[in-house]
Design an enzyme around this catalytic site. Structure first.
Site, short mmCIF file in Angstrom:
data_model
loop_
_atom_site.label_atom_id
_atom_site.label_comp_id
_atom_site.label_asym_id
_atom_site.label_seq_id
_atom_site.Cartn_x
_atom_site.Cartn_y
_atom_site.Cartn_z
N ASP A 161 0.84 -1.20 0.00
CA ASP A 161 0.00 0.00 0.00
C ASP A 161 0.87 1.25 0.00
O ASP A 161 0.58 2.22 -0.69
CB ASP A 161 -0.93 0.02 1.22
N LYS A 187 -4.26 -1.45 6.04
CA LYS A 187 -3.46 -1.11 7.22
C LYS A 187 -4.19 -1.45 8.51
O LYS A 187 -3.59 -1.92 9.48
CB LYS A 187 -3.08 0.37 7.18
N1 URA Z 1 -5.52 7.45 3.45
C1 URA Z 1 -4.93 6.29 3.14
O1 URA Z 1 -4.37 5.62 4.00
N2 URA Z 1 -5.01 5.86 1.88
C2 URA Z 1 -5.60 6.54 0.90
O2 URA Z 1 -5.63 6.09 -0.21
C3 URA Z 1 -6.20 7.77 1.23
C4 URA Z 1 -6.16 8.19 2.52
#
Ligand code: URA
Length: 444
Positions: A161, A187
């Site tokens: 990510d 996450k």
């Molecule tokens: N916050 C995140 O963790 N990811 C995104 O894509 C947008 C905001």
């Protein structure tokens, strides 16, 4: 399998299989799939969207790309909270001790701020000595003994990510609902909580500018959590103006403490109570949100949440004296008043501009290696709906010795952020909707 075929399939609006998504994410993480192919794929998703199944698969592929925390050594139902990013949002610092005081263990991993949004860790580090780097054993021990700990996120949580988010940032593909939903939830899932309360911000200062889009994002995230057995609820709250009055690290600690002492700003208290009530219900400490709210009010009025914050700060080696006597927190050398240019009513306060103003003073990072000044920031004296007279103070800058040009820019940004109208402004809603696995409840 070839990346180009997967890109083409998505470009043409077809659903990708679990295997195709995991091939892409694993290949991209390893460096086998280059940025240009991943960018093309992200843009295809931006235009074609993803089904709920694809979004879930993408989330899990990213969650599994790095460390997955096992919180089982901590007793009880662990409830996490996440905000999609706001300005002046210090709710974690209110919620962690408040919810812990009600018996729900809070094992919170937070981030640092970048750009115009602040980070909880930076705020907590305004307190001298506060340690955000605990090893896992210390982290579990503290949550079991004190009830709450807020620490830095492991460097290897959902690395896929991290890489994809950085790519989206420079390819105009951040604002795609399935990509945001999977990014946030990957996450949260890797962080190991049993249940999750999301605070999805809506308005000019948020990722999602309209209520309908915010609800869609919330639904996508609730869907993902529900499907992987982590009960998730999402609250849609206002970010048409910053939350509370203080923006900047020590200023926000001060306001969070005042809220725990029962004399914080109304909006911060209300959003905190709303989120905390849902955390209590998910954590099995209340049957209903009404019962939860009553418990939380008692806890606040008895000073138990503030006591809990002191215990948490002490356990993380912070100077408790500074939160007992808020004047001991870092304080800027100068305050500069910003005045209303005309008579009227505050019609809007652009959150992003306020965040940038605070960042220019040194409260936030322009780049990942910028050094933060905990003392500086902005106080919003007047908020949306307030009546103002020409020349009356509407906001204040708290500055140290920075460059004059930056100070001037910060002042200009702050001035421009305020929209003053001649006519009175109707009261703004604070909480717009609640999204659970059972559906959407709108409050406006
Ligand atoms: N916050 C995140 O963790 N990811 C995104 O894509 C947008 C905001």
């Amino acid at each position: 399998m070839r990346a180009v075929d997967i890109i083409q399939k998505k470009r043409d609006g077809q659903e990708l299989s679990t295997e195709e998504i995991s091939y892409l994410i694993q290949g991209y993480s390893r460096g086998d799939i280059p940025d240009y192919q991943m960018s093309a794929w992200a843009m295809a998703v931006f235009f074609q969207g993803m089904t709920a199944k694809e979004t879930g698969d993408l989330t899990m592929a990213m969650a599994k790309s790095g460390d997955q925390v096992d919180l089982s050594p901590i007793a009880g139902i662990k409830v996490d909270k996440h905000s999609t990013g706001g300005v002046g949002d210090k709710t974690t610092i209110v919620l962690a001790p408040l919810v812990a005081a009600a018996g729900v263990p809070v094992a919170k991993m937070s981030g640092r701020g970048l750009g115009h949004t602040g980070g909880t860790l930076d705020k907590l580090e305004s307190i001298s000595g506060f340690q955000i780097e605990l090893d896992q054993e210390q982290f579990f021990k503290q949550v079991n003994e004190v009830g709450a700990a807020v620490i830095g996120q492991s460097g290897n949580m959902a690395p896929a990510d991290k890489k994809l988010y950085a790519l989206r940032d420079v390819t105009a593909t951040v604002n795609a609902i399935p990509l945001i939903a999977s990014s946030v939830m990957s996450k949260k899932i890797a962080a190991g909580a049993d249940a999750i309360v999301l605070d999805v911000k809506t308005g000019s200062g948020a990722f999602m500018k309209t209520l309908d889009d915010s609800i869609k994002l919330a639904e996508a995230m609730v869907d993902i959590g529900t499907h992987v057995g982590r009960e998730t609820v999402a609250v849609i709250s206002d970010m048409d103006q910053p939350l509370g009055h203080g923006i900047g690290n020590a200023l926000e600690i001060k306001e969070a403490v005042e809220t725990l002492q029962g004399n914080g700003p109304e909006d911060l208290e209300e959003v905190s109570l709303f989120l905390a009530s849902h955390m209590l219900v998910l954590g099995g400490k209340a049957e209903s949100v009404e019962e939860a709210r009553e418990k939380l009010r008692d806890i606040l009025s008895q000073g138990l949440a503030f006591d809990k914050l002191k215990q948490m700060v002490k356990a993380q080696q912070g100077d408790v004296g500074q939160i007992e006597d808020l004047s001991l927190l870092p304080t800027a050398k100068r305050t500069i008043e910003v005045k209303a240019p005309t008579d009227g009513y505050v019609a809007g306060i652009e959150a992003e501009a306020i965040g940038i103003s605070a960042m220019l003073l040194g409260a936030g990072r322009e780049t990942t290696d910028s050094v933060i000044d905990h003392a500086v920031g902005v106080t919003l004296v007047k908020k949306v709906g307030d009546q103002v007279k020409a020349g009356e103070v509407i906001a204040m800058l708290h500055a140290n010795d920075g460059s004059d040009s930056k100070l001037q820019e910060a002042e200009q940004k702050l001035q421009q952020a305020y929209k003053i109208s001649e006519a009175p402004v109707p009261e703004q809603p604070l909480i717009y909707a609640l999204v659970t696995k059972d559906g959407v409840q709108r409050f406006v």
